[in-house]
Every structure is written in structure tokens, then in C-alpha cells.
Design an enzyme around this catalytic site. Structure first.
Site, PDB file in Angstrom:
ATOM      1  N   LYS A 177       0.881  -0.944   0.068  1.00 29.90           N
ATOM      2  CA  LYS A 177       0.046  -0.007  -0.047  1.00 29.90           C
ATOM      3  C   LYS A 177       0.941   1.293  -0.031  1.00 29.90           C
ATOM      4  O   LYS A 177       1.594   1.660   0.953  1.00 29.90           O
ATOM      5  CB  LYS A 177      -0.974   0.160   1.022  1.00 29.90           C
ATOM      6  N   GLU A 252      10.455   1.988  10.712  1.00 28.55           N
ATOM      7  CA  GLU A 252      11.105   2.994  10.607  1.00 28.55           C
ATOM      8  C   GLU A 252      10.094   4.187  10.980  1.00 28.55           C
ATOM      9  O   GLU A 252       9.368   4.824   9.976  1.00 28.55           O
ATOM     10  CB  GLU A 252      11.887   3.098   9.258  1.00 28.55           C
ATOM     11  N   CYS A 286      13.109  11.575   6.742  1.00 28.16           N
ATOM     12  CA  CYS A 286      13.018  11.308   8.291  1.00 28.16           C
ATOM     13  C   CYS A 286      14.478  11.333   8.946  1.00 28.16           C
ATOM     14  O   CYS A 286      14.534  11.615  10.283  1.00 28.16           O
ATOM     15  CB  CYS A 286      12.846   9.670   8.441  1.00 28.16           C
ATOM     16  N   GLU A 388       8.483  16.581  16.332  1.00 28.35           N
ATOM     17  CA  GLU A 388       8.877  16.476  14.588  1.00 28.35           C
ATOM     18  C   GLU A 388       7.980  17.217  13.869  1.00 28.35           C
ATOM     19  O   GLU A 388       6.807  17.122  13.918  1.00 28.35           O
ATOM     20  CB  GLU A 388       8.864  15.020  14.197  1.00 28.35           C
TER      21      GLU A 388
END
Length: 484
Positions: A177, A252, A286, A388
Site C-alpha cells: 500500500k 522506521e 526522516c 517532529e
């Protein structure tokens, strides 16, 4: 209008939940309609994956699988321009960036894991027994089964193939996906797979997360493992669901990564590296450095130089060779980033550069651009220093000595990556070993060897992928004991 279908059991099919829009972030225009998968579509994809495991794919040797994956890599390179155009259309990132990183790495992931598969060995042990005849133990690597691959939007092809290639190399089948924001290169990859792999080995379902294809993958009882890259909160939700079926997981997740610049660093190299680590892909990596720590003797000079560099970045047409800065992925994400721009000022930040939205006087004004932004003056407890943001931002903090900066760098719920800039080799080792991250770069950033372990600690993830570490995750290890 282009229509991007699902790919299930070797066939392109419409989704049972209808269609949704794919929007170009450069100008806000709809570029394609995407088939929306529901739970029945996901179930069909999983059944196709199980059937392939029991059929031709499951009977192939490691060498044969490796040969097929090499063909996939070759075909991506043959269709390089089509993949490049699709990636730019979905993400808006500059052509120079996508052509240097995204597409080459997408092909390279298949080639390196094809090579690994061809040389994939296992351990054996001789055991002494009371009768003196002994026993032989050997390890057999078995595929996990059908693996659910849930991908992010920031590096769509690169991070999808980073998971799909080792999963297939280990003999699994996959239900992929992609992010609903970036469906195009996944669809092109399905076209490549249809030419090379048996039906059911690679299945593609488009859709969203909760209440859609992502949740259906997570909940499906015949999904054996889930690999996910994305937000930490989403990873936590997936992990809770996966626990019910004891699915293997590899995550992750997010990062709030520090870059540490010591006064003895090569100033120009540290500046160039930090420009990349803060602003690459509009900060939507990231691994980007949202926290920058600079030793006091060079603090003012470094802030001024980074400001100068940020203000030279050129947003705009991704096909213009002068463009060095793309948009954020969506209107919703831009609203999130802009909310942090406002929050930083509320928390008392000094705005060094940026903080707003660029203007073009053309249809790019309907895109999702923001200005590269630098702050100073906040405490380490400020929200924009702790949370973040995933945009082209950094806060620059001064420090005096190693102990102080290590403490500040580790004061985070995340622990994905760090960059350390110093010409003192002893300091490089000393500081790197004390940082609570899965990856430390010294005098560089985003320099990857695909054989090395990749992953984070704390809320930045679970497990490691890359090289043999990927193949270990995507394999079930069986011990077979032969009494002699």
C-alpha cells in the site's frame, strides 16, 4: 484523466471503494484518479499472495529469484524517464534530486538484494553426543509468507523498493500500500512486475489508513509480517493491531535529529552538509536535522552562513535546472508546518530566515510551498525543538562542550540519526558512541551503504533493515537437527 488501478493476482483492476484524487503539490491540480481498495480488495490480494507461495514462486530457488529481481532492476532503469516523471508529478521534488537519488536507488535496491539472494547462505553446527556419533544442526531460512508493505510519501519509490526487494528475495509475496499522496511510481512498478514475476507475487492496493486499505492489511489474519515507514503514532497503532495476530513488525518511524558542529570542523563542509541535512527534499526526510547545535566560537558565523544559504534556495518548476527547492507534499501537511511556524514565534523564537510562504504570480501559488526557515533563541523544552515538524526547518542552539551537547542531543523521545562535524578523530568516535541514535554520520549526511543496518531507537522505530539485516527480518529461521 489518468486512472491508476489496483494490481491483484497479475491483473489491473478497479477498487471496490471507488476513486480518489491524486494532486500535484506544485500547482494543486488533480493529475490522476486512483482506485480505492476496500477490505475485500485487500483480501483478494492476500489470497493471491498465498496462492503464489504455493505455486511457481514458492518452488523457485534462491538463484532463480535473484535472476528475476535483477530483471526488475534492469527494467526500472530502462523505464527511467517514466518513473522520473511519475515521481516528480506526485511529489514536486526537483528533477535533479529525483534523478540522482529516488529512481537510481529504486533500481539499486532490487539489484543489491538480488545479489544477496544469490549468495544467501546459512549456518551449520556439529554437536557431540553421548554415543560419540554426533549430530548435525543446520539453519534453513523460510519465507514468512505474505508481507504487508505500507509505504510513505516522501521517498515513494526508494522506500517502497527498500522493503519489497528483500521481502521478495527471501521468498515472500507482498501486498503493497503506497501512500495515498504518491501512488504513481507504485503503479509503474506493478507494470514492471507484470512483465517479470508470476501472478500474485506483487500485489498493489491503493487507499488510506484507518478504515481503509492500510487498516485492512494490518488486521488481515493471513498477513504474516508488516513493514512500515511513517509517523511514530501510526506505527504504535499498527503495532497494537499486529500484536493480536503475533505478526512480525519492522518500523522506521519519526525523527528529531541533531546535527552537531564543533568549532574544529571544516566550516565549509559542515555548512554544505547541514544545508543538505536541513533542507533536502523540503525537509521531508526522516533523517533531516531539525536540531542544529553549534559550538560557541563559530555560532554567529554559522547562523549567518546558513541563513545566506537558505535564502539562496530557489523554489518553483521541478523541471527547471535552477530549481533547488520543492513543495511540501499536500495542503494538509503545509497547514501543519505553517502552524509550527506560528508556534515558534509564540514560544519566543528569533526568526533568522523564512517563516512564510513564497509567492510566484503563477499557478505555483496554488501549490504547497513554504519558505525554508531557521530559528534561534528557544529553550530545549520548546515544542518546536521537541516535536517532529517534517518540513524545511531547524532551530540552532549554541553549546560550549561535549558533555553539554551530548546531553542536549539525547534529550529527545526520538533516536534515528545524527550528524557530527569535527576534524578531531578521537572526538568523532567519543561523541558518536554516546549518541542515542541508530545512525551517526561523521563529516557527512545521508551517506548510505545498503549492506549496513538502518533503523532507530526509542520512538524512531523497531528493528533494522539493510543487507543481511533485511533478509533476517523477512525470513523465518528453522533449525533442523540430524542425528548421525
Amino acid at each position: 484523466m489518468k486512472k491508476l488501478q489496483l494490481f491483484i493476482d497479475g491483473n489491473f483492476v478497479d477498487g471496490k471503494a471507488g476513486w480518489f484524487d491524486n494532486v500535484n503539490p506544485v500547482n494543486g491540480k488533480i493529475v490522476s484518479q486512483v482506485a480505492h481498495a476496500n477490505a475485500d480488495d485487500v483480501d483478494a490480494a492476500v489470497k493471491a499472495g498465498k496462492k503464489a507461495l504455493e505455486g511457481e514462486w514458492g518452488r523457485l530457488s534462491l538463484q532463480e529469484r535473484g535472476t528475476l529481481l535483477s530483471k526488475v532492476a534492469d527494467r526500472i532503469n530502462e523505464r527511467f524517464d517514466a518513473f522520473l516523471a511519475a515521481e516528480i508529478e506526485d511529489t514536486g521534488k526537483p528533477k535533479g534530486l529525483a534523478s540522482a537519488i529516488d529512481i537510481p536507488r529504486g533500481a539499486a535496491n532490487f539489484q543489491i538484494f538480488a545479489d544477496q539472494a544469490r549468495s544467501f547462505g546459512s549456518e551449520s553446527f556439529m554437536q557431540s553426543t553421548p554415543d560419540g556419533k554426533g549430530a548435525l544442526h543446520y539453519v534453513q531460512r523460510m519465507p514468512l509468507g505474505v508481507v504487508g508493505v505500507i509505504c510513505p510519501w516522501n521517498l515513494p519509490l526508494l522506500l517502497m523498493t527498500w522493503k519489497v526487494a528483500p521481502a521478495l528475495a527471501a521468498g515472500n509475496t507482498v501486498v503493497v500500500k503506497p501512500s495515498e499522496e504518491t501512488p504513481s511510481t507504485a503503479t509503474l512498478l506493478a507494470e514492471v512486475m507484470s512483465e517479470i514475476l508470476p501472478p500474485g507475487v506483487f500485489n498493489l492496493v491503493h487507499g488510506f489508513g484507518p478504515g481503509s486499505a492500510g487498516e485492512a492489511i494490518t488486521n488481515h489474519p493471513d498477513i504474516s509480517a508488516i513493514t512500515f515507514t511513517g509517523e511514530s503514532s501510526t506505527g504504535e497503532a499498527i503495532m497494537k493491531r499486529a500484536a493480536e495476530g503475533m505478526k512480525a513488525v519492522s518500523f522506521e518511524l519519526g525523527g528529531k535529529n541533531p546535527a552537531i558542529i564543533f568549532a574544529d570542523a571544516d566550516f565549509d563542509k559542515a555548512l554544505a552538509g547541514t544545508m543538505r541535512s536541513v533542507f533536502a527534499n523540503c525537509g521531508q526526510v526522516c533523517l533531516c536535522s531539525e536540531r542544529v547545535y553549534v559550538q560557541r566560537p563559530i555560532f554567529e558565523r554559522f547562523v549567518a552562513a546558513l541563513k545566506h544559504g537558505a535564502e539562496k534556495l530557489v523554489p518553483g518548476d521541478p523541471y527547471d535546472e535552477n530549481t533547488s527547492f520543492g513543495p511540501l507534499i499536500s495542503k494538509q501537511h503545509r497547514e501543519k508546518v505553517l502552524s509550527y511556524y506560528a508556534l515558534a514565534l509564540e514560544e519566543g523564537a528569533t526568526l533568522v530566515s523564512g517563516g512564510g510562504v513564497p509567492h510566484f504570480s503563477n499557478d505555483f501559488d496554488e501549490g504547497f510551498f513554504v519558505e525554508p526557515t531557521i530559528w534561534t533563541g528557544l529553550s530545549e523544552d520548546a515544542r518546536v525543538v521537541k516535536e517532529e515538524i517534517f518540513g524545511p526547518v531547524c532551530h540552532i542552539q549554541v553549546f560550549d562542550d561535549e558533555d553539554e551537547v551530548i546531553k542536549m542531543a539525547n534529550n529527545s523521545e526520538y533516536g534515528l540519526a545524527a550528524a557530527v562535524w569535527t576534524e578531531n578523530i578521537s572526538r568523532a568516535h567519543r561523541v558518536s558512541q554516546q549518541l542515542e541514535t541508530g545512525i551517526v554520520w561523521v563529516n557527512d549526511w545521508f551517506l548510505r551503504d545498503l549492506r549496513t543496518p538502518f533503523g532507530g531507537v526509542k520512538r524512531s522505530g523497531l528493528g533494522r533493515e539493510g543487507g543481511i539485516y533485511s533478509l533476517n527480518f523477512y525470513s523465518e529461521l528453522k533449525n533442523i537437527c540430524i542425528k548421525l
